[in-house]
Structures are given as C-alpha cells and as structure tokens.
Write a protein that holds these residues in place. Structure first.
Motif, PDB file in Angstrom:
ATOM      1  N   VAL A 175       4.745  66.797  22.769  1.00 13.96           N
ATOM      2  CA  VAL A 175       4.184  68.092  23.183  1.00 13.96           C
ATOM      3  C   VAL A 175       3.132  67.883  24.271  1.00 13.96           C
ATOM      4  N   VAL A 176       2.268  66.896  24.080  1.00 11.97           N
ATOM      5  CA  VAL A 176       1.203  66.628  25.057  1.00 11.97           C
ATOM      6  C   VAL A 176       1.802  66.098  26.362  1.00 11.97           C
TER       7      VAL A 176
ATOM      8  N   ASN B 185       4.783  66.780  27.507  1.00 14.03           N
ATOM      9  CA  ASN B 185       5.459  67.888  28.178  1.00 14.03           C
ATOM     10  C   ASN B 185       4.488  68.876  28.827  1.00 14.03           C
ATOM     11  N   SER B 186       3.243  68.890  28.343  1.00 19.21           N
ATOM     12  CA  SER B 186       2.269  69.794  28.959  1.00 19.21           C
ATOM     13  C   SER B 186       1.648  69.152  30.200  1.00 19.21           C
ATOM     14  N   GLY B 187       2.169  67.990  30.579  1.00 20.10           N
ATOM     15  CA  GLY B 187       1.784  67.399  31.862  1.00 20.10           C
ATOM     16  C   GLY B 187       0.537  66.535  31.828  1.00 20.10           C
ATOM     17  N   GLN B 188       0.118  66.100  30.625  1.00 15.01           N
ATOM     18  CA  GLN B 188      -1.098  65.297  30.545  1.00 15.01           C
ATOM     19  C   GLN B 188      -0.804  63.801  30.759  1.00 15.01           C
TER      20      GLN B 188
ATOM     21  N   THR C  89      -1.243  74.921  19.297  1.00 14.95           N
ATOM     22  CA  THR C  89      -1.050  75.580  20.603  1.00 14.95           C
ATOM     23  C   THR C  89      -1.854  76.873  20.690  1.00 14.95           C
TER      24      THR C  89
ATOM     25  N   GLU D  65       7.245  75.821  23.685  1.00 17.46           N
ATOM     26  CA  GLU D  65       7.809  75.157  24.860  1.00 17.46           C
ATOM     27  C   GLU D  65       9.086  75.813  25.348  1.00 17.46           C
TER      28      GLU D  65
END
Lengths: 164, 144
Positions: B99-100, B102-105, A25, A148
C-alpha cells in the motif's frame, strides 16, 4: 450527524480489508458494526471487539441504537467507519433521517437469493431495491473493494437488475 | 519500485496471491521459490539476473526467515547491489508495504511501514478472547 468517514456494506464485517487498508487510509478511530443479530450474540460481539486495530474503538449496535447515536452532533476528533452486512441496513439508517452521503459496497457474497451485482458483490432483489432507494434519495452508492481501486458506479448494474 | 519475495518453498508465491486477493492485481511484485532440490547459490544467481540497473536503490526484498538460505542469498546480493531487505515477512507486513509503495513513497518508508505493521501482528487468540471477557466485565463501551 456524527462524522462518518465510511459507510460500508461488507458481510464479513471487520476483516483484513477494513482493518489493514480502510482504517489507516481514512485515519478512522471508531468502527460501528450495525447488526441486530450480532448485537444480541455476546460471543460474536466479543470476537469482533477483539479485532479492533490499535487505537480504534469498536462498537456493536442494533440498527435502532446505531441510528440514535448517528443522529447526534459530531464529537470532536471522532472518525467513524460504519459497517453492515446488507444495504437494507443502510437504507433503514437513511430512512430514519441520517444524512449519509455515500455508501460503499465492499463484500456481499453469493448466497440465498442473491445474484451477482457488480464483480464480487451479489445482491438479492430486496437489496437491489434498497440500493435503488438510497440512490434515488441522493446517496452516492458505489462499489470499491479497497481505496486503491477505482470506484464503480451502480447505475449500470441497477439498469441490468431492472430488466430482469 | 520492485518488491521481491523470496522464501523456502512456495510461501512467497502464496504471499503474493494473498496480497492480490486483498488489493487486486499488482504490478512489480515478484516471488522467488527456493525448492529443496535447488542449491541456494542458484537461487542467488536467479535473483541477481532479475535485477536491472533501474532497480538499484529502488527494490525491496522480503525474505521469510532470518539466517535462512533465501535470507543469506539476498544478503550476498547486497554486496554488489543497492537493495533494501526485510526478513521475517508476513502478510500484514507485506500488505502495508505494498500500500505504501503504491502511494509513491520511498524504499525507506516502505521498509518502515512493513516493520510497523509486523509489530503485534501475531496474536494468541485464546488469550485475546479471554481478555475481552474481562474487559466486558469492566466498563463496556456502548455506542451512544
């Protein structure tokens, strides 16, 4: 000061959250583990270094050695995550004149004279004082397990700890 | 986007627990367990029932074993549904995928992230530590 992208208290030092989540990140390419005991323990040092994610340099240093390096001018392209087991270590680093802007409280397990501080972060009275001291010097100390999750400020917890 | 885990036994539920332990409570992750007693086609029917029209083109399945029954059922599902499917899932791959996601991808990016994270995620630790000793005997990098 060197380019510190994260200063984190985590008594697990390098582990899943740091390797899998924080490092990518923040595009960190160096992890500095600051711990006097680990720095003297060759086996532990070796284990920690073997945990280095691809493309990330892992350093293990005593508090004194860490301060010396951190005070130097930034190295072009370097992005360092600094890890220590206790906020006391960061208070020492700040005391020595390293201008850290933020200190993240990640994992501090319940043990010894530690009491629950925020969520799964526990702190001993001396650690609470170290947190207070840093905050009073203008360092933003906050709780956040992974990027997050929302940041939780320490003010309320410091107030609670002060009343006891 | 929905992430759907399907496994032999409780592995899928365990993966979900592990992800939530590391990343906190997550929405839209479902775990499906194939038990020894359940005919695989029934699992297939349960999977089909869990898909709503808005999941078409917007769901990623993770199965545990290439050519295993959960894998076969999800492949069967892809005859009639527009889904993404990665098999041989482990925690590193799933973590990265979540994670990816959730980052909207996009689903393509989630799948790519899972594949990349799985690469080299299984290690022979004894060998790794031995290699580290050899490295230390060479030029050890010190923090300066």
């Amino acid at each position: 000061m060197r380019n510190v992208v994260l200063a984190r208290v985590d008594d697990r030092l390098i582990h899943g959250e740091v390797v899998s989540v924080w490092t990518p990140t923040l595009s960190a390419n160096a992890i500095l583990v600051v711990d006097d005991d680990v720095a003297k323990d060759d086996f532990n040092k070796r284990v920690i270094k073997s945990l280095a994610p691809e493309g990330v340099k892992v350093f293990v240093s005593s508090v004194e050695g860490a301060i010396k390096g951190l005070l130097k001018d930034p190295i072009s392209g370097e992005r360092v995550i600094v890890l220590a087991k206790s906020p006391i270590t960061f208070a020492r680093i700040v005391d020595a004149g390293v201008p850290l802007k933020e200190v993240n409280l990640g994992g501090m397990g319940l043990r010894g004279d530690r009491k629950t501080f925020i969520k799964n972060v526990a702190a001993s009275p001396v650690e609470v004082e170290a947190i207070r001291e840093m905050r009073d010097k203008g360092v933003h100390v906050f709780y956040q397990l992974v990027p997050e999750q929302a940041v939780i400020e320490v003010d309320e917890a410091l107030g609670r700890a002060g009343k006891e | 986007m929905k992430i759907i885990l399907v496994s032999h036994g409780r592995f899928s539920q365990g993966l979900k627990d592990g992800v939530q332990m590391l990343l906190g409570p997550q929405e839209d992750i479902e775990a499906f367990i194939l038990s020894a007693e359940e005919p695989p086609t029934e699992l297939g029917a349960r999977l089909a029932a869990a898909l709503s029209p808005e999941d078409e083109g917007n769901s990623v399945f993770f199965t545990d074993l290439y050519f295993g029954s959960p894998f076969n059922q999800v492949v069967e599902l892809s005859r009639t549904h527009d889904i993404y499917h990665v098999t041989g899932v482990n925690l590193p791959a799933l973590l990265e995928a979540v994670v990816v996601r959730n980052s909207g991808q996009s689903c393509e990016e989630v799948v790519a992230a899972a594949m990349a994270a799985s690469e080299g995620s299984i290690k022979d630790v004894r060998k790794l530590l031995a290699e580290q000793v050899n490295e230390d005997m060479g030029e050890e990098e010190e923090w300066r």
